[in-house]
Design a protein around this motif. Structure first.
Motif: not given
Length: 507
Positions: A376-386
Motif C-alpha cells: 500500500x505504499x512506501x514512506x520516508x524516514x526522518x534522517x536526522x533530528x536537525x
C-alpha cells in the motif's frame, strides 16, 4: 555581498587543473619555478583562489534521485559533488527495487556510472548519514547538502493480525529477492496454495509476477541465489491482488498488466460484474487510463481465441484482481500461530474523478490464504533530528526542493515529493532541485569562502572507525558479482552480505 560571492564562485570557465595535495611541493612550472620562492608563493595563492571558487556540495543517497541531482549540479563548471550512501554499493532502487526480469530498466546505471567517473564527483558508500555522520556536520563541511535518500520504509496496514507470521511488506519481499542486505533474513514461507497482495500498483504486480513465474524463466536474471532456491520449492498457485476501489482506479501501468496477462503458465481471473457500465465511463478519461482500462475490460469480458484459450486451460497457476475490497483484519490459523486469511470489507465508490473514495457497504467476506503481502505504499524516514520532517506525509517540507527554513539544505526524489512516479519522474524532479540550488549559488545565497568538503568528513569517519567504499571499490565488487554469475549463466550473482563485501575489499 552578492558581488563578492560572484567573484569567489568564478562563473567563467576556469581550467580544471588537478592541484597538488596540501603540504606538497607545487611542480606546475618545472624545477626553476619550484626554486623561485616568489613563484612558489604565487602558485600557493592560485591554488587557494581556485579552492575558494569550488562549490563543495554533497548528496545523501545514491539512487536515481541522488545521481540525477549530482548530474545536474555538475553542469556548474567548478562544482564538486560527493555522494554518500549507507549501503556499500550504489544505485538504490535501481539495484534493489527493479524486478530482476526487467533488466532494460537497469540500463540507467550506465548513465550513473558516467556521472560517478567525473573528476568532480565522488561516491562514498558504507556511510550512514544520521548515524556515522550528522547532517549538521555535513553542513559545516559543504556549501550545500541535498537529501535524496528515498523512501526506506513501508506503510503499515494498521489492522489486527498484521504482526502474524506469514504477513510481510511487499517492499521487504522485493528487497529479499533483489539482494537488499537488510531483507536477507526474511525467509518467506511459500508452502501455501494462495497468496494475497493488498494493493494494485506496479510493485504489487511485480511481486505477483515473481511468485508465479516459472523458476526456469528467472534463472538467467540477477535474482539472488537464495530467492531462486525458495521459489523453486514454492507451492503458491493462486495470487489475489486486492484493491479498495475499482478498475478505473488501479495504480499499475499497461506494460505491467500485459506482462501478467501473458505470463507463461498462468491465467487471469477477472469478474465481469466489476466492469459493468465501464464502457461508457472510459470515453472521457485520459488516453493512458483509457487504454489500460480497455485491456482490463477485454480480458474480463471477451472470449479468448483458440490459442489463448488453450494456453489458459493448460495453466497450472492463476492470478486475479479483487476490486471494491478493503482489508479489516488478518485472520489467524486455528492455533493462532500464523496468517490464514484476510477479512475484507466490501466497498462502493462515492465522488467523481480524483475525489472518488471507497466507503464500506457493511458487508464482509473472508479470503483464505497462507501469505499476505502489504503493498500500500512506501514512506520516508526522518534522517536526522536537525532536519524538518512531516511524519504524516512522510516527506521533508520543501519548496521546489529547498528545505523550508534551512538555507543551504535541499531535497530531491521521494523524500521530497512522496513515493510516486517512475525513474523518469524522479529525473525531472531531481533536475529541478539541482537547478534551484545552482540559482541560489549564483545569487550568493549559500555560504561564501572555501569549505573542506570530504576532507573534513573523512577525518570524522576515520575517528569513528568507519571505512567508506569508493566507486572504484564498487567496480571491484561489480566485477566479482559478474564473475560469480558467469558460472551459472546469470548476468551477475549479487553479493548480499555487507561484511563479505568489505572483506573482499580488504576493509
Amino acid at each position: 555581498m552578492a558581488s563578492r560571492c560572484w567573484r569567489w564562485w568564478g562563473w567563467s570557465a576556469w581550467p580544471r587543473t588537478r592541484l597538488p595535495p596540501a603540504g606538497s611541493t607545487p611542480t606546475f612550472g618545472g624545477s626553476d619555478e619550484v626554486r623561485d620562492p616568489a613563484n612558489a608563493k604565487a602558485l600557493r595563492n592560485k591554488r587557494r583562489r581556485m579552492q575558494e571558487k569550488t562549490p563543495q556540495i554533497c548528496v545523501v543517497g545514491s539512487g536515481p534521485a541522488g545521481f540525477y541531482t549530482a548530474q545536474h549540479l555538475l553542469k556548474h563548471p567548478q562544482a564538486h559533488v560527493d555522494i554518500y550512501e549507507k549501503q556499500p554499493v550504489p544505485f538504490g532502487l535501481v539495484r534493489f527495487g527493479v524486478a530482476p526480469d526487467h533488466p532494460e530498466v537497469k540500463n540507467v546505471i550506465n548513465t550513473f556510472t558516467q556521472t560517478a567517473h567525473s573528476g568532480r564527483c565522488a561516491f562514498w558508500g558504507n556511510v550512514e548519514v544520521g548515524r556515522d555522520v550528522t547532517v549538521p556536520e555535513l553542513q559545516e563541511a559543504y556549501h550545500a547538502v541535498v537529501l535524496s535518500y528515498g523512501a526506506e520504509d513501508h506503510r503499515a496496514l494498521e489492522i489486527p493480525g498484521e504482526e502474524l507470521p506469514g504477513v510481510c511488506s511487499a517492499r521487504a519481499f522485493v528487497g529479499w529477492y533483489n539482494g537488499l542486505p537488510e531483507n536477507q533474513e526474511l525467509e518467506p514461507d511459500l508452502s501455501c496454495d494462495t497468496a494475497v497482495i493488498l494493493g494494485q500498483g506496479n510493485v504489487a504486480l511485480d511481486v505477483a509476477r515473481i511468485l508465479l513465474t516459472p523458476p526456469e524463466h528467472l534463472e538467467r536474471t540477477d535474482i539472488t541465489k537464495a530467492a531462486l532456491g525458495v521459489l523453486r520449492q514454492s507451492r503458491v498457485k493462486t495470487v489475489w491482488l486486492v484493491g479498495r476501489r475499482g478498475p478505473l482506479q488501479v495504480a499499475f501501468t499497461i506494460k505491467e498488466l500485459r506482462e501478467m496477462i501473458q505470463l507463461p503458465g498462468a491465467r487471469p481471473i477477472l469478474d465481469p460484474v466489476d466492469f459493468l457500465g465501464l464502457q461508457d465511463k472510459i470515453k472521457e478519461v485520459p488516453r493512458p487510463r483509457k487504454r489500460l482500462t480497455e485491456l482490463l475490460l477485454r480480458t474480463a469480458t471477451e472470449k479468448p481465441g483458440p490459442a489463448e484459450a488453450a494456453r489458459q486451460a493448460s495453466a497450472s497457476r492463476a492470478w486475479g484482481l479483487r476490486f471494491f475490497r478493503s482489508p479489516q483484519q488478518v485472520l489467524p490459523s486455528p492455533d493462532g500461530r500464523r496468517a490464514a486469511g484476510v477479512r475484507l470489507a466490501v466497498t462502493r465508490l462515492e465522488g467523481v474523478d480524483e475525489a472518488t473514495r471507497a466507503v464500506p457497504t457493511g458487508d464482509m467476506e473472508d479470503l483464505p490464504c497462507g501469505l499476505v503481502l502489504s503493498s500500500i505504499g512506501y514512506k520516508s524516514r526522518p534522517v536526522d533530528p536537525s532536519v524538518p520532517f512531516d511524519s504524516k506525509l512522510g516527506v521533508i517540507p520543501n519548496v521546489e526542493g529547498r528545505v523550508m527554513d534551512v538555507p543551504g539544505l535541499y531535497c530531491s526524489g521521494w523524500v521530497k515529493r512522496g513515493p510516486t512516479g517512475v525513474i523518469a519522474t524522479t529525473m525531472t524532479d531531481s533536475f529541478l532541485t539541482g537547478q534551484m540550488l545552482l540559482q541560489d549559488l549564483k545569487a550568493g545565497l549559500l555560504p561564501s569562502g572555501p569549505r573542506p568538503g570530504y576532507a573534513a568528513i573523512q577525518a570524522l569517519l576515520s575517528s569513528r572507525g568507519v571505512r567508506p567504499v569508493s566507486f572504484s571499490d564498487w567496480e571491484k565488487l561489480d566485477a566479482e558479482e559478474v564473475a560469480r554469475g558467469q558460472g551459472t549463466g546469470k548476468p551477475r550473482e549479487k553479493l548480499v552480505d555487507p561484511q563479505e563485501m568489505l572483506r573482499l575489499l580488504g576493509h
